[in-house]
Design a protein around this motif. Structure first.
Motif, mmCIF file in Angstrom:
data_model
loop_
_atom_site.group_PDB
_atom_site.id
_atom_site.type_symbol
_atom_site.label_atom_id
_atom_site.label_comp_id
_atom_site.label_asym_id
_atom_site.label_seq_id
_atom_site.Cartn_x
_atom_site.Cartn_y
_atom_site.Cartn_z
ATOM 1 N N LEU A 70 -5.142 25.397 3.603
ATOM 2 C CA LEU A 70 -5.288 25.621 5.048
ATOM 3 C C LEU A 70 -6.310 24.653 5.637
ATOM 4 O O LEU A 70 -6.083 24.060 6.698
ATOM 5 N N ALA A 71 -7.432 24.497 4.933
ATOM 6 C CA ALA A 71 -8.466 23.569 5.409
ATOM 7 C C ALA A 71 -7.931 22.135 5.409
ATOM 8 O O ALA A 71 -8.210 21.357 6.330
ATOM 9 N N GLY A 72 -7.143 21.797 4.392
ATOM 10 C CA GLY A 72 -6.558 20.459 4.320
ATOM 11 C C GLY A 72 -5.587 20.188 5.456
ATOM 12 O O GLY A 72 -5.575 19.106 6.033
ATOM 13 N N ILE A 73 -4.790 21.187 5.799
ATOM 14 C CA ILE A 73 -3.837 21.043 6.909
ATOM 15 C C ILE A 73 -4.581 20.790 8.207
ATOM 16 O O ILE A 73 -4.235 19.891 8.978
ATOM 17 N N ARG A 74 -5.611 21.578 8.451
ATOM 18 C CA ARG A 74 -6.392 21.413 9.692
ATOM 19 C C ARG A 74 -7.069 20.044 9.734
ATOM 20 O O ARG A 74 -7.102 19.383 10.773
ATOM 21 N N ALA A 75 -7.603 19.619 8.593
ATOM 22 C CA ALA A 75 -8.303 18.331 8.546
ATOM 23 C C ALA A 75 -7.329 17.166 8.769
ATOM 24 O O ALA A 75 -7.640 16.233 9.528
ATOM 25 N N GLU A 87 5.780 19.072 12.160
ATOM 26 C CA GLU A 87 6.958 18.904 11.307
ATOM 27 C C GLU A 87 6.613 18.170 10.012
ATOM 28 O O GLU A 87 7.090 18.533 8.938
ATOM 29 N N ALA A 88 5.777 17.131 10.121
ATOM 30 C CA ALA A 88 5.399 16.366 8.930
ATOM 31 C C ALA A 88 4.614 17.239 7.952
ATOM 32 O O ALA A 88 4.841 17.197 6.741
ATOM 33 N N LEU A 89 3.699 18.056 8.479
ATOM 34 C CA LEU A 89 2.926 18.952 7.621
ATOM 35 C C LEU A 89 3.815 20.027 7.004
ATOM 36 O O LEU A 89 3.628 20.414 5.845
ATOM 37 N N ALA A 90 4.782 20.506 7.771
ATOM 38 C CA ALA A 90 5.703 21.527 7.244
ATOM 39 C C ALA A 90 6.501 20.953 6.075
ATOM 40 O O ALA A 90 6.703 21.637 5.060
ATOM 41 N N ASP A 91 6.938 19.700 6.194
ATOM 42 C CA ASP A 91 7.668 19.068 5.092
ATOM 43 C C ASP A 91 6.763 18.841 3.887
ATOM 44 O O ASP A 91 7.151 19.085 2.753
ATOM 45 N N LYS A 92 5.551 18.379 4.135
ATOM 46 C CA LYS A 92 4.630 18.059 3.048
ATOM 47 C C LYS A 92 4.216 19.302 2.268
ATOM 48 O O LYS A 92 4.177 19.291 1.048
ATOM 49 N N ALA A 99 4.737 28.417 10.507
ATOM 50 C CA ALA A 99 3.525 28.665 9.712
ATOM 51 C C ALA A 99 2.462 27.613 10.026
ATOM 52 O O ALA A 99 1.284 27.946 10.228
ATOM 53 N N ILE A 100 2.865 26.351 10.090
ATOM 54 C CA ILE A 100 1.919 25.271 10.397
ATOM 55 C C ILE A 100 1.368 25.447 11.811
ATOM 56 O O ILE A 100 0.171 25.269 12.048
ATOM 57 N N ARG A 101 2.234 25.811 12.742
ATOM 58 C CA ARG A 101 1.793 26.015 14.125
ATOM 59 C C ARG A 101 0.720 27.101 14.176
ATOM 60 O O ARG A 101 -0.311 26.954 14.833
ATOM 61 N N ARG A 102 0.942 28.189 13.438
ATOM 62 C CA ARG A 102 -0.034 29.285 13.427
ATOM 63 C C ARG A 102 -1.345 28.866 12.762
ATOM 64 O O ARG A 102 -2.422 29.264 13.197
ATOM 65 N N ILE A 103 -1.252 28.075 11.703
ATOM 66 C CA ILE A 103 -2.465 27.605 11.015
ATOM 67 C C ILE A 103 -3.292 26.727 11.939
ATOM 68 O O ILE A 103 -4.510 26.878 12.050
ATOM 69 N N LEU A 104 -2.622 25.794 12.632
ATOM 70 C CA LEU A 104 -3.349 24.874 13.515
ATOM 71 C C LEU A 104 -3.899 25.594 14.743
ATOM 72 O O LEU A 104 -4.924 25.199 15.288
ATOM 73 N N LYS A 105 -3.212 26.643 15.168
ATOM 74 C CA LYS A 105 -3.622 27.368 16.370
ATOM 75 C C LYS A 105 -4.837 28.260 16.111
ATOM 76 O O LYS A 105 -5.673 28.458 16.988
#
Length: 195
Positions: A70-75, A87-92, A99-105
Motif C-alpha cells: 500500500l505504501a509503495g502504491i502511494r509512493a 490502471e498501470a498500478l492495477a496491472d502491476k 482497489a487502487i482508486r480506494r488506496i490512493l484516495k
C-alpha cells in the motif's frame, strides 16, 4: 455592494421556495424519473449510488495487499503520476482499478502501535500461507525457511526417488542411443567390406 448581496439572498430565497417538497407535487410522487433525481444529486451521491449498484454486498476485494505494498502504491503514484496511473498500478499489482482508486484516495495512516500490529499480522499471515504451500511441496523462500517453515519430510524422499528414476531413464536412453549408433556403424562397415 449591498445591492448584489440582497439580490443574491433574494435569488436563494426564491430557489428555496420553489424547491420545497410541499410546493412541488412531483417531489412526493413515485413517478419521478431516476434521471431527474440524478440531476439533483451531488457528485459524491452519484458515486455512492454507482458503487452500491456495482457492489451490493459491500466492498470485499479477493486479493489483499500488505501494508508495504500500500505504501509503495502511494509512493509510486505520488512521485510519477503520469507513469503510474490507476490502471498501470492495477496491472502491476494485479488488483482491480477500484482497489487502487480506494488506496490512493485514503488518507488514513496508522499510529506506530497500529503499524507494529499490522506488520505482525502480515508476518503471521505470510507464515501461514507458506506453511500451506510447503505442505503441497513448494519450496518456501529462505525468509520462511529461517522461520521454520519447511516442506513435508516425505517430500525429500519422494524428490530423491524421482531424481533417481530420471537418472535411470536418462542412462537407459543413452544406452539405447549408443546401441543404435553401434548398429549403424556395423552396417556401414559391412557395406564397405562388401564392395
Amino acid at each position: 455592494m449591498d445591492d448584489s448581496h440582497d439580490t443574491t439572498s433574494i435569488a436563494r430565497r426564491e430557489r428555496k421556495a420553489t424547491s420545497t417538497p410541499t410546493d412541488s407535487p412531483t417531489a412526493d410522487s413515485a413517478d419521478a424519473s431516476p434521471t431527474s433525481r440524478r440531476k439533483n444529486q451531488e457528485a459524491w451521491q452519484l458515486q455512492k449510488a454507482a458503487l452500491k449498484e456495482k457492489f451490493p454486498d459491500g466492498w470485499q476485494p479477493r486479493k489483499r495487499l500488505s501494508p508495504d505494498a500500500l505504501a509503495g502504491i502511494r509512493a509510486l503514484n505520488a512521485q510519477f503520476p503520469e507513469t503510474y496511473t490507476t490502471e498501470a498500478l492495477a496491472d502491476k499489482f494485479q488488483v482491480s482499478s477500484e482497489a487502487i482508486r480506494r488506496i490512493l484516495k485514503s488518507h488514513w495512516r496508522p499510529s506506530s502501535l497500529e503499524e507494529e500490529d499490522r506488520q505482525q499480522r502480515w508476518f503471521r499471515r505470510g507464515k501461514q500461507v507458506w506453511e500451506q504451500k510447503a505442505a503441497l511441496g513448494i519450496k518456501p523462500p529462505q525468509r520462511w525457511r529461517v522461520e521454520g517453515v519447511a516442506r513435508d519430510p516425505g517430500y525429500h524422499e519422494w524428490s530423491r526417488k524421482a531424481s533417481q528414476r530420471e537418472r535411470e531413464w536418462e542412462e537407459e536412453e543413452n544406452r539405447k542411443y549408443r546401441a543404435y549408433l553401434d548398429k549403424k556403424k556395423r552396417k556401414k562397415t559391412e557395406f564397405t567390406k562388401g564392395w
